[in-house]
Design a protein around this motif. Structure first.
Motif, mmCIF file in Angstrom:
data_model
loop_
_atom_site.group_PDB
_atom_site.id
_atom_site.type_symbol
_atom_site.label_atom_id
_atom_site.label_comp_id
_atom_site.label_asym_id
_atom_site.label_seq_id
_atom_site.Cartn_x
_atom_site.Cartn_y
_atom_site.Cartn_z
ATOM 1 N N ARG A 86 162.987 34.964 0.046
ATOM 2 C CA ARG A 86 163.244 33.513 0.185
ATOM 3 C C ARG A 86 164.725 33.167 0.275
ATOM 4 O O ARG A 86 165.080 32.020 0.523
ATOM 5 N N HIS A 156 154.710 30.421 -2.390
ATOM 6 C CA HIS A 156 154.963 29.464 -3.483
ATOM 7 C C HIS A 156 154.841 28.014 -2.973
ATOM 8 O O HIS A 156 155.824 27.257 -2.978
ATOM 9 N N LYS A 180 151.403 30.787 -19.126
ATOM 10 C CA LYS A 180 152.808 31.126 -19.380
ATOM 11 C C LYS A 180 153.463 30.081 -20.289
ATOM 12 O O LYS A 180 154.498 30.335 -20.903
ATOM 13 N N TRP A 244 151.325 25.505 -10.832
ATOM 14 C CA TRP A 244 152.556 25.132 -11.577
ATOM 15 C C TRP A 244 152.914 23.678 -11.361
ATOM 16 O O TRP A 244 152.852 23.169 -10.229
ATOM 17 N N GLU A 267 149.596 28.518 -5.486
ATOM 18 C CA GLU A 267 150.324 29.675 -4.945
ATOM 19 C C GLU A 267 149.460 30.940 -4.929
ATOM 20 O O GLU A 267 149.209 31.532 -5.979
HETATM 21 O O1 TA6 Z 1 155.434 28.797 -9.932
HETATM 22 C C1 TA6 Z 1 155.489 29.739 -10.890
HETATM 23 C C2 TA6 Z 1 156.938 30.061 -11.287
HETATM 24 O O2 TA6 Z 1 157.056 31.435 -11.498
HETATM 25 C C3 TA6 Z 1 157.307 29.262 -12.538
HETATM 26 O O3 TA6 Z 1 157.272 30.102 -13.670
HETATM 27 C C4 TA6 Z 1 158.708 28.737 -12.222
HETATM 28 O O4 TA6 Z 1 159.677 29.710 -12.545
HETATM 29 C C5 TA6 Z 1 158.576 28.511 -10.719
HETATM 30 O O5 TA6 Z 1 157.900 29.684 -10.259
HETATM 31 C C6 TA6 Z 1 159.858 28.207 -10.000
HETATM 32 O O6 TA6 Z 1 160.685 29.354 -9.941
HETATM 33 P P1 TA6 Z 1 162.128 29.188 -9.193
HETATM 34 O O7 TA6 Z 1 162.769 30.523 -9.271
HETATM 35 O O8 TA6 Z 1 161.834 28.764 -7.782
HETATM 36 O O9 TA6 Z 1 162.848 28.102 -9.933
#
Ligand code: TA6
Length: 292
Positions: A86, A156, A180, A244, A267
């Motif tokens: 990414r 994501h 989590k 999330w 996701e």
């Molecule tokens: O969406 C799950 C996740 O792993 C969360 O734990 C949070 O860290 C989110 O991704 C966003 O991660 P980032 O690195 O994009 O801020």
């Protein structure tokens, strides 16, 4: 005749705009091959992008569909959080406007920069297919090296919603999930519809049926059907589904409240455990959005 083509987005970054004859559109930044917009033929935006997203190539774009590879989170501290895909600039390989779909294909191969952090050879391909009624995204992982590697991958996806307070995700009842927010405690989902009264960060672990359809709803109104599936060397794999929403307490700096109210992340991934990919083998992970 509408046509898809290359364009410039925020921060003057290179993008590709897909335009389907139905009027549906999508936009993908070459930085991260991050899809940041999907508008259905009625002009309604279905993907959330943070108003404070950074478009200077120094960090992942906040929102859209960031591509996570070769790790989920940061188990390997030598790699960035959620890996290198990414935050790398991808190449546009194909762009075709067909009657049934407008399709763009992007690719990323290992480089000295990626090998410095993760010493494996790979080729990623990200294919976006836009139709009059859906958006299909497929991430293809090829192990182009001579040795097997262990990896995780995930799409994501930030889905745009009217209000997190009235949103629920239908279709995960009975699944085991890793909570989590509760220190990684494993729980069983007993709710037919998962709602979001507070900060939520869960990995719904893949099981049979291996592919996983969910429906995102606002109240009783269906917003989007989401079909998630994964294969390794053509064999279906149980796809994990991460859900999330950070609420204010876990909102990062490029996602200032009240932005959290406008999205839910659904996701698909191979993330609950790492998966081994033998030399020459291929894994694919896909998500189809079917707005309602
Ligand atoms: O969406 C799950 C996740 O792993 C969360 O734990 C949070 O860290 C989110 O991704 C966003 O991660 P980032 O690195 O994009 O801020």
């Amino acid at each position: 005749m509408v046509v898809s083509g290359k364009s410039k987005g925020n921060g003057d970054l290179d993008t590709v705009v897909l335009r389907h004859e139905s009027g549906a559109t999508a936009e993908v930044y070459l930085f991260g091959a991050t899809l940041t917009s999907y508008k259905t033929a009625d002009g309604k935006e279905r993907i959330f992008c943070s108003p404070a997203a950074i478009f200077d190539g120094t960090k992942a774009i906040r929102g859209g569909v960031p591509l996570v590879f070769p790790q989920f989170g940061q188990p390997d501290k030598a790699l960035p959080q959620h890996g290198v895909a990414r935050i790398s600039t991808w190449s546009l390989d194909e762009l075709n406007d067909l009657a049934e779909a407008s399709v763009a294909k992007f690719s990323l191969v290992d480089s000295p920069e990626t090998k410095e952090k993760w010493n494996h050879c790979f080729k990623l391909e990200f294919t976006v297919a836009l139709t009059s009624v859906s958006l299909n995204m497929t991430l293809r992982v090829l192990n182009s090296g001579d040795a097997p590697f262990n990896f995780s991958c995930l799409l994501h996806t930030y889905l745009k919603i009217p209000d997190i307070a009235t949103t629920c995700v239908h279709g995960l009842a009975g699944r085991t999930y890793v909570d989590k927010v509760a220190g990684g405690e494993k729980k069983k989902e007993t709710n037919t519809d998962i709602d979001f009264p507070s900060f939520t960060d869960r990995i719904y672990v893949g099981e049979a049926p291996l592919a996983k359809d969910v429906v995102v709803k606002s109240g009783e109104t269906g917003l989007c059907a989401v079909v998630n599936e994964a294969l390794i060397n053509g064999t279906p794999k149980a796809v994990d589904v991460v859900i999330w929403n950070p609420y204010e307490e876990a909102s990062p700096g490029d996602l200032p409240p009240p932005a959290y109210k406008e999205f839910v992340c659904v996701e698909p991934g191979l993330v609950d455990t790492t998966h081994e990919l033998a030399s020459g083998s291929v894994a694919t992970l896909s998500q189809k959005l079917i707005p309602m």
